[in-house]
Write an enzyme that holds these catalytic residues in place. Structure first.
Site, short mmCIF file in Angstrom:
data_model
loop_
_atom_site.label_atom_id
_atom_site.label_comp_id
_atom_site.label_asym_id
_atom_site.label_seq_id
_atom_site.Cartn_x
_atom_site.Cartn_y
_atom_site.Cartn_z
N ASP A 178 0.73 -1.27 -0.06
CA ASP A 178 -0.24 0.05 -0.19
C ASP A 178 0.90 1.16 0.08
O ASP A 178 1.52 1.54 0.95
CB ASP A 178 -0.65 -0.06 1.32
N CYS A 203 -5.44 3.81 -4.66
CA CYS A 203 -5.58 2.41 -4.12
C CYS A 203 -6.72 1.67 -4.67
O CYS A 203 -6.66 0.56 -5.38
CB CYS A 203 -5.60 2.67 -2.51
N HIS A 223 -10.92 -2.83 0.08
CA HIS A 223 -10.97 -1.53 -0.46
C HIS A 223 -11.75 -1.53 -1.89
O HIS A 223 -11.77 -0.46 -2.79
CB HIS A 223 -9.58 -0.85 -0.78
N ASP A 255 0.07 -0.96 -4.95
CA ASP A 255 -1.00 -0.37 -5.72
C ASP A 255 -0.68 0.92 -6.18
O ASP A 255 -1.42 1.06 -7.37
CB ASP A 255 -2.23 -0.65 -4.64
#
Length: 530
Positions: A42, A82, A145, A292
């Site tokens: 991330d 993301c 997400h 990401d």
């Protein structure tokens, strides 16, 4: 889960794991269906790995992984944010095709905060659902997400198991105005961030990465004994602001809290690869490590990483926002200490995973390509790979395209002048006049073209009067035209927000006594500033 409970869980798990699995060597049931592990970080930047030149010595295990596998210096995400990039990984399709974008403003990035009404469309076919055709058992550990309402959660889209959270670990929140993010074990919540699953905002201490590590190892052990092929999607989020790390890593790095988190991630990767070898399944397990989007340099040095020599970072379609660290590892199959300069994308992992599993791709337009010829060096002159373009989008606007070493910008924008003047800078210390613009600037009639080999920082556009510019433009123009002419955008899923849609009463809250009463539904069009 309290700090003490988390520590007890981890220690107990380690003891049980050793006693149960320490001497087990699993024989793969079918070498033609390898296990697949995708490790998606991330906000980790291209320049965060030692193998890419980071001098802080935080990634010995990832550097070793690269020495034993294949490094991809030209690996890209599908979007500089993301949620859209994660949707593209699991669908093999650009966000504009899978619906993970907004039309609430031109060239706006969008994601899935708590108030988001939408999520991954039921029309999309995700990777774990397709892998079921070959008997794969799939688990996601960490950040999802792709929507937090029940119909959007992982077990509704092909995953068999899940331990993690539907949203980012922002907080803590006042439960009367905004709930803390729930943590799920499969289909029910088992607590919330900052409550049962603590993150100390002052010190940065949290054991979440250790929990995510043990969940991954436990799943690998379980599947090695069952002798069924597995897909593990390991998505820890400690390198996303607010940064966190467990106590034994805090203060160890030379890059503050962010470096501490990187060290813990690196240690976790090393443990996972080590367990694959201990179980004797390393030669039947394909592992890919990447991120990401680029490092969130707007968050400051202690809360973000390095994008190496590249311009800007997360949220932008400059190289720093979309060029990612990437390492493939598969002992006995991928030649060690190898480097591929193939232009490649996060979406390629979808098509590559299907190819490795022997699953036919779905009957729909895919943007990801099968990288097995590159990984296995079986078809080095595959023209569909060597000639492939990389498309850079913000929202549904094509901002730039890369073909070979050249990149053409059709629109430039970092972030708004209002944000910039308030102290939010997407390109700190890297402003390039006429390039890192704070207004949306169109270059459609005369794109800015850079040679990324000579100029990886996108500082010196090639002169429009040069023969090189004209030659490159003639090559790129038909590629862009073909792409846009054949593009059929999906309905945007990230347009509507509603406070009533937040995580007030997730499944399992009754058992824990953690249900909260939300407000009445009053949807509005989400506002996306950049």
């Amino acid at each position: 889960m309290t700090r003490a409970a988390m520590d007890t869980f981890i220690k107990s798990f380690n003891i049980i794991s050793f006693l149960t699995y320490g001497c087990v060597s699993a024989t793969p049931v079918n070498a033609s269906t390898p296990n697949i592990i995708i490790m998606l970080m991330d906000d980790m930047g291209w320049g965060d790995l030692g193998v890419f030149g980071q001098p802080s010595k935080e990634t010995p295990n990832l550097d070793k992984m690269a020495a034993q596998g294949m490094l991809f210096p030209n690996f890209y995400t599908a979007n500089p944010l993301c949620s859209p990039s994660r949707a593209s990984l699991l669908t093999g399709r650009l966000p504009v095709r899978n619906g993970f974008y907004t039309t609430n403003g031109h060239a706006r990035n969008a994601y899935t905060p708590q108030e988001m009404v939408g999520g991954i469309s039921s029309d999309e076919i995700l990777l774990p659902r397709l892998l079921k055709k070959k008997g794969y058992v799939s688990k996601i550990v960490g950040k999802w997400h792709l929507g937090h309402r029940p119909e959007f959660l992982p077990l509704e889209h092909g995953f068999d198991q899940w331990f993690g959270a539907p949203n980012c670990h922002f907080g803590p929140y006042n439960s009367s105005e905004r709930p803390n993010i729930p943590v799920y074990n499969n289909s029910e919540m088992v607590g919330r961030y900052y409550e049962e699953f603590q993150i100390n905002r002052k010190t940065g201490e949290s054991n979440l990465t250790q929990l995510y590590l043990q969940e991954a190892i436990g799943f690998i052990h379980q599947q090695s004994l069952s002798r069924k092929p597995f897909f593990l999607y390991w998505a820890p989020d400690s390198t996303h602001s607010p940064i966190y790390a467990s106590k034994r890593f805090l203060g160890r790095s030379r890059r503050g809290r962010y470096g501490d988190a990187v060290m813990e991630i690196d240690d976790s990767v090393g443990q996972i690869l080590s367990w694959l070898s201990t179980l004797g399944i390393e030669q039947n397990t394909f592992v890919f490590f990447t991120s990401d989007n680029g490092a969130a340099v707007m968050s400051g040095p202690n809360e973000s990483g390095s994008n190496g020599p590249f311009l800007c970072g997360k949220e932008t379609t400059f190289e720093g926002g979309m060029r990612e660290p990437a390492v493939a590892w598969w002992p006995g199959h991928i030649p060690g200490a190898s480097v591929s300069f193939q232009l490649s994308s996060l979406m390629d992992l979808f098509s590559t995973s299907l190819s490795l599993a022997g699953v036919s791709p779905p009957n729909r337009t895919l943007d990801g390509l099968d990288l097995t010829p590159v990984l296995l060096n079986s078809h080095p002159n595959n023209t569909s790979l060597t000639d492939r373009p990389i498309f850079y989008y913000r929202g549904n606007q094509l901002m730039a395209v890369r073909l070979g070493p050249y990149k053409a910008h059709y629109w430039t924008w970092s972030n708004s002048l209002e944000e910039f003047e308030s102290g939010i800078n997407f390109c700190p210390g890297q402003e390039v006049p006429g390039v890192t613009t704070h207004v949306q600037k169109e270059h459609t009639m005369q794109p800015l073209i850079f040679h990324l080999g000579r100029d990886p920082g996108e500082k010196y556009p090639i002169s429009v009067l040069s023969m090189e510019y004209q030659t490159v433009l003639r090559r790129i123009t038909p590629v862009v035209k073909q792409h846009l002419d054949s593009l059929f955008p999906a309905a945007p899923q990230l347009n509507m927000c509603d406070l009533a849609a937040m995580n007030w009463a997730p499944a399992g809250c009754e058992t824990l006594g953690k249900c909260l009463k939300g407000p009445e539904s009053l949807p509005w069009k989400c506002e996306w500033p950049h």
